[in-house]
Design a protein around this motif. Sequence first.
Motif, PDB file in Angstrom:
ATOM      1  N   THR A 116       0.957  -1.311  -0.069  1.00 11.37           N
ATOM      2  CA  THR A 116       0.017  -0.088  -0.014  1.00 11.37           C
ATOM      3  C   THR A 116       0.949   1.226   0.173  1.00 11.37           C
ATOM      4  O   THR A 116       2.017   0.984   0.194  1.00 11.37           O
ATOM      5  CB  THR A 116      -1.067   0.156   1.131  1.00 11.37           C
ATOM      6  N   VAL A 117       0.266   2.551  -0.245  1.00 10.00           N
ATOM      7  CA  VAL A 117       0.913   3.550  -0.450  1.00 10.00           C
ATOM      8  C   VAL A 117       0.223   4.415   1.001  1.00 10.00           C
ATOM      9  O   VAL A 117      -0.819   4.515   0.898  1.00 10.00           O
ATOM     10  CB  VAL A 117       0.866   4.316  -1.424  1.00 10.00           C
ATOM     11  N   ARG A 118       0.880   5.016   1.881  1.00 12.92           N
ATOM     12  CA  ARG A 118       0.532   5.664   2.771  1.00 12.92           C
ATOM     13  C   ARG A 118       1.445   7.236   2.961  1.00 12.92           C
ATOM     14  O   ARG A 118       2.463   7.283   2.962  1.00 12.92           O
ATOM     15  CB  ARG A 118       0.834   4.946   4.318  1.00 12.92           C
ATOM     16  N   PRO A 119       0.489   8.239   3.203  1.00  4.19           N
ATOM     17  CA  PRO A 119       0.981   9.480   3.528  1.00  4.19           C
ATOM     18  C   PRO A 119       1.843   9.520   4.726  1.00  4.19           C
ATOM     19  O   PRO A 119       1.052   8.786   5.800  1.00  4.19           O
ATOM     20  CB  PRO A 119      -0.121  10.559   3.256  1.00  4.19           C
ATOM     21  N   ARG A 120       2.680  10.264   4.867  1.00  6.87           N
ATOM     22  CA  ARG A 120       3.416  10.408   6.124  1.00  6.87           C
ATOM     23  C   ARG A 120       2.705  11.492   7.025  1.00  6.87           C
ATOM     24  O   ARG A 120       2.380  12.455   6.414  1.00  6.87           O
ATOM     25  CB  ARG A 120       4.759  10.517   5.924  1.00  6.87           C
ATOM     26  N   PRO A 121       2.814  11.313   8.410  1.00 10.90           N
ATOM     27  CA  PRO A 121       2.123  12.399   9.159  1.00 10.90           C
ATOM     28  C   PRO A 121       2.614  14.085   8.816  1.00 10.90           C
ATOM     29  O   PRO A 121       1.662  14.683   8.616  1.00 10.90           O
ATOM     30  CB  PRO A 121       2.361  12.268  10.704  1.00 10.90           C
ATOM     31  N   ASN A 122       3.695  14.145   8.709  1.00 15.48           N
ATOM     32  CA  ASN A 122       4.349  15.465   8.429  1.00 15.48           C
ATOM     33  C   ASN A 122       4.663  15.840   7.182  1.00 15.48           C
ATOM     34  O   ASN A 122       4.048  16.726   6.834  1.00 15.48           O
ATOM     35  CB  ASN A 122       5.736  15.840   9.405  1.00 15.48           C
ATOM     36  N   ARG A 123       5.225  15.026   6.466  1.00 16.81           N
ATOM     37  CA  ARG A 123       5.599  15.256   5.146  1.00 16.81           C
ATOM     38  C   ARG A 123       6.334  14.143   4.180  1.00 16.81           C
ATOM     39  O   ARG A 123       7.072  13.224   4.936  1.00 16.81           O
ATOM     40  CB  ARG A 123       6.815  16.453   5.018  1.00 16.81           C
ATOM     41  N   GLY A 124       5.844  13.773   3.146  1.00 17.98           N
ATOM     42  CA  GLY A 124       6.327  12.733   2.363  1.00 17.98           C
ATOM     43  C   GLY A 124       5.169  11.527   2.313  1.00 17.98           C
ATOM     44  O   GLY A 124       4.192  11.446   2.630  1.00 17.98           O
ATOM     45  N   THR A 125       5.764  10.231   1.684  1.00 16.75           N
ATOM     46  CA  THR A 125       5.079   9.392   1.328  1.00 16.75           C
ATOM     47  C   THR A 125       5.691   7.924   1.767  1.00 16.75           C
ATOM     48  O   THR A 125       6.952   7.876   1.639  1.00 16.75           O
ATOM     49  CB  THR A 125       4.712   9.123  -0.063  1.00 16.75           C
ATOM     50  N   SER A 126       4.959   6.926   2.250  1.00 15.94           N
ATOM     51  CA  SER A 126       5.609   5.757   2.457  1.00 15.94           C
ATOM     52  C   SER A 126       4.885   4.603   1.464  1.00 15.94           C
ATOM     53  O   SER A 126       3.857   4.409   1.416  1.00 15.94           O
ATOM     54  CB  SER A 126       5.343   5.339   3.819  1.00 15.94           C
ATOM     55  N   VAL A 127       5.895   3.786   1.034  1.00  9.82           N
ATOM     56  CA  VAL A 127       5.216   2.460   0.335  1.00  9.82           C
ATOM     57  C   VAL A 127       5.640   1.459   1.383  1.00  9.82           C
ATOM     58  O   VAL A 127       6.898   1.133   1.654  1.00  9.82           O
ATOM     59  CB  VAL A 127       5.739   2.179  -1.019  1.00  9.82           C
ATOM     60  N   VAL A 128       4.557   0.498   1.684  1.00 15.30           N
ATOM     61  CA  VAL A 128       4.669  -0.586   2.511  1.00 15.30           C
ATOM     62  C   VAL A 128       4.477  -1.836   1.903  1.00 15.30           C
ATOM     63  O   VAL A 128       3.349  -2.146   1.184  1.00 15.30           O
ATOM     64  CB  VAL A 128       3.707  -0.528   3.798  1.00 15.30           C
ATOM     65  N   ALA A 129       5.250  -2.831   1.977  1.00 15.25           N
ATOM     66  CA  ALA A 129       4.897  -4.050   1.147  1.00 15.25           C
ATOM     67  C   ALA A 129       5.521  -5.202   2.276  1.00 15.25           C
ATOM     68  O   ALA A 129       6.417  -5.143   2.888  1.00 15.25           O
ATOM     69  CB  ALA A 129       5.922  -4.137  -0.116  1.00 15.25           C
ATOM     70  N   GLY A 130       4.758  -6.335   2.155  1.00 17.53           N
ATOM     71  CA  GLY A 130       4.889  -7.474   3.034  1.00 17.53           C
ATOM     72  C   GLY A 130       5.227  -8.796   2.282  1.00 17.53           C
ATOM     73  O   GLY A 130       4.357  -9.040   1.331  1.00 17.53           O
ATOM     74  N   LEU A 131       6.268  -9.387   2.722  1.00 16.82           N
ATOM     75  CA  LEU A 131       6.421 -10.778   2.124  1.00 16.82           C
ATOM     76  C   LEU A 131       6.233 -11.976   3.114  1.00 16.82           C
ATOM     77  O   LEU A 131       6.583 -11.777   4.338  1.00 16.82           O
ATOM     78  CB  LEU A 131       7.845 -11.028   1.745  1.00 16.82           C
ATOM     79  N   ALA A 132       5.444 -12.828   2.942  1.00 11.81           N
ATOM     80  CA  ALA A 132       4.905 -13.890   3.622  1.00 11.81           C
ATOM     81  C   ALA A 132       6.162 -14.822   3.589  1.00 11.81           C
ATOM     82  O   ALA A 132       6.983 -15.128   3.054  1.00 11.81           O
ATOM     83  CB  ALA A 132       3.601 -14.564   3.133  1.00 11.81           C
ATOM     84  N   TYR A 133       5.974 -15.234   5.017  1.00 11.58           N
ATOM     85  CA  TYR A 133       6.993 -16.517   5.269  1.00 11.58           C
ATOM     86  C   TYR A 133       6.386 -17.470   6.410  1.00 11.58           C
ATOM     87  O   TYR A 133       5.449 -16.910   7.107  1.00 11.58           O
ATOM     88  CB  TYR A 133       8.485 -15.755   5.882  1.00 11.58           C
ATOM     89  N   ARG A 134       6.964 -18.758   6.315  1.00  9.56           N
ATOM     90  CA  ARG A 134       6.281 -19.613   7.240  1.00  9.56           C
ATOM     91  C   ARG A 134       7.013 -19.742   8.531  1.00  9.56           C
ATOM     92  O   ARG A 134       8.367 -19.585   8.609  1.00  9.56           O
ATOM     93  CB  ARG A 134       6.403 -21.005   6.650  1.00  9.56           C
TER      94      ARG A 134
END
Length: 137
Positions: A116-134
């Motif tokens: 997903t893409v999330r705005p940062r609280p003060n300034r900027g953008t974050s892209v968060v990605a998850g990889l599954a593992y067992r």
Amino acid sequence: MPAIPPVPIHWHLPAHPASVRRARRAVTGSLPHALRPHLGDDLGLLTSELVTNAIRHGACGKDENLIELVLWPAEGHYWLAVSDPGIGKPELAYPSADAENGRGLLLVDHLAAAWTVRPRPNRGTSVVAGLAYRQGS
């Protein structure tokens, strides 16, 4: 008493192309040894793509612009957040076959269990990605 979760690992790197390699090595080197054969290549590719995008599209070209990376395990996934000071919102693109770039988020979309893409609280953008593992891998 609840289980205490692991503390996320943070890095701050300059918005410079040399940071892509440093980020990839730092992130994959932080994985537990037992998970490196299972997640190392995919996590390295995710890191490279997200950091490259942050440098190209989110940094403003000033020395003080840093790329922030955060890595943490949670609920059967390793999560990577890559943040930059930019205000744009990264979106999937479907470039033509002869285009020389524009496929980074397509790779992220293919590799990640979720992103997903999330705005940062003060300034900027974050892209968060998850990889599954067992668990126990």
